[in-house]
Write a protein that holds these residues in place. Structure first.
Motif, mmCIF file in Angstrom:
data_model
loop_
_atom_site.group_PDB
_atom_site.id
_atom_site.type_symbol
_atom_site.label_atom_id
_atom_site.label_comp_id
_atom_site.label_asym_id
_atom_site.label_seq_id
_atom_site.Cartn_x
_atom_site.Cartn_y
_atom_site.Cartn_z
ATOM 1 N N THR A 1 21.457 15.936 -10.256
ATOM 2 C CA THR A 1 22.238 16.500 -9.156
ATOM 3 C C THR A 1 23.103 15.381 -8.589
ATOM 4 O O THR A 1 22.599 14.296 -8.301
ATOM 5 C CB THR A 1 21.315 17.073 -8.067
ATOM 6 O OG1 THR A 1 20.404 17.994 -8.681
ATOM 7 C CG2 THR A 1 22.107 17.783 -6.993
ATOM 8 N N ARG A 2 24.387 15.654 -8.475
ATOM 9 C CA ARG A 2 25.327 14.679 -7.917
ATOM 10 C C ARG A 2 26.015 15.307 -6.721
ATOM 11 O O ARG A 2 26.198 16.520 -6.667
ATOM 12 C CB ARG A 2 26.378 14.284 -8.957
ATOM 13 C CG ARG A 2 25.798 13.576 -10.158
ATOM 14 C CD ARG A 2 26.866 13.344 -11.209
ATOM 15 N NE ARG A 2 26.303 12.828 -12.423
ATOM 16 C CZ ARG A 2 26.384 11.552 -12.796
ATOM 17 N NH1 ARG A 2 27.019 10.685 -12.041
ATOM 18 N NH2 ARG A 2 25.846 11.165 -13.917
ATOM 19 N N GLY A 3 26.413 14.464 -5.803
ATOM 20 C CA GLY A 3 27.104 14.987 -4.638
ATOM 21 C C GLY A 3 27.917 13.920 -3.944
ATOM 22 O O GLY A 3 27.953 12.756 -4.358
ATOM 23 N N SER A 4 28.565 14.344 -2.885
ATOM 24 C CA SER A 4 29.302 13.414 -2.035
ATOM 25 C C SER A 4 29.176 13.901 -0.601
ATOM 26 O O SER A 4 28.879 15.071 -0.352
ATOM 27 C CB SER A 4 30.776 13.324 -2.452
ATOM 28 O OG SER A 4 31.417 14.553 -2.235
ATOM 29 N N ALA A 5 29.379 12.979 0.302
ATOM 30 C CA ALA A 5 29.294 13.322 1.722
ATOM 31 C C ALA A 5 30.280 12.472 2.499
ATOM 32 O O ALA A 5 30.603 11.344 2.109
ATOM 33 C CB ALA A 5 27.884 13.082 2.246
ATOM 34 N N VAL A 6 30.733 13.034 3.598
ATOM 35 C CA VAL A 6 31.509 12.286 4.585
ATOM 36 C C VAL A 6 30.727 12.360 5.885
ATOM 37 O O VAL A 6 30.354 13.455 6.327
ATOM 38 C CB VAL A 6 32.924 12.869 4.763
ATOM 39 C CG1 VAL A 6 33.647 12.167 5.906
ATOM 40 C CG2 VAL A 6 33.717 12.761 3.469
ATOM 41 N N VAL A 7 30.450 11.198 6.449
ATOM 42 C CA VAL A 7 29.767 11.144 7.736
ATOM 43 C C VAL A 7 30.639 10.383 8.722
ATOM 44 O O VAL A 7 31.341 9.450 8.353
ATOM 45 C CB VAL A 7 28.366 10.490 7.655
ATOM 46 C CG1 VAL A 7 27.430 11.314 6.815
ATOM 47 C CG2 VAL A 7 28.434 9.081 7.130
ATOM 48 N N ALA A 8 30.617 10.828 9.962
ATOM 49 C CA ALA A 8 31.309 10.124 11.041
ATOM 50 C C ALA A 8 30.261 9.322 11.790
ATOM 51 O O ALA A 8 29.192 9.833 12.127
ATOM 52 C CB ALA A 8 31.986 11.121 11.977
#
Length: 153
Positions: free
Chosen positions: A136-143
């Motif tokens: 499983t691969r993913g990406s995220a943007v966090v502030a």
């Protein structure tokens, strides 16, 4: 230091993060009971997640871990990284392999980009099975909040 790696009481700050920083690993155990419980609360009643005979009849090796449960493991990883002061802005997940209950999944993260103006951090995420395959691969943007007096530097 807590499980999430957050060291300051107010949580992780943008200035604490740099491209190339790794976070995790977080090991997530899986079991047939967990899949059944997750199926009931998520209303994912597809039998391939809790009936081995039906899963095998569909050509699978056994019952399989729900994709949304694997996404939840990655969401937990990145929100632990962001800490209480951070905000998860975006999470994407791609399923690249089948995982079966009883085999632990290990969640990893890597900071790929930082945006000082927006206080955002883009991360790569993945789950590995016991053989090291990234199923499983993913990406995220966090502030993340800036330290007082250092915003937009």
């Amino acid at each position: 230091m807590s499980e999430s790696g957050v060291t300051a009481p107010e949580g992780r700050r943008f200035e604490d993060v740099a491209v190339g920083d790794q976070f995790g690993p977080e090991v997530r155990e899986t079991s047939r009971l967990q899949l059944l419980a997750y199926a009931s609360v998520s209303r994912d009643l597809n039998l391939i997640h809790h009936d081995p005979e039906i899963a095998r009849a569909e050509g699978l090796p056994d019952t399989i871990v729900q994709g949304t449960l694997k996404a939840a493991f990655l969401a937990r990883l990145v929100t632990n990284f962001a800490g209480e002061s951070g905000t998860l802005r975006r999470l994407t997940v791609q399923y690249r392999g089948v995982d079966v209950p009883g085999a632990p999944l290990t969640a990893h993260g890597l900071v790929e980009q930082v945006d000082p103006e927006r206080g955002e951090v883009q991360c790569a995420l993945w789950l590995e099975n016991p053989t090291g395959e990234r199923t499983t691969r993913g990406s995220a943007v966090v502030a993340l909040p800036h330290r007082p007096g250092r915003a937009g530097r």
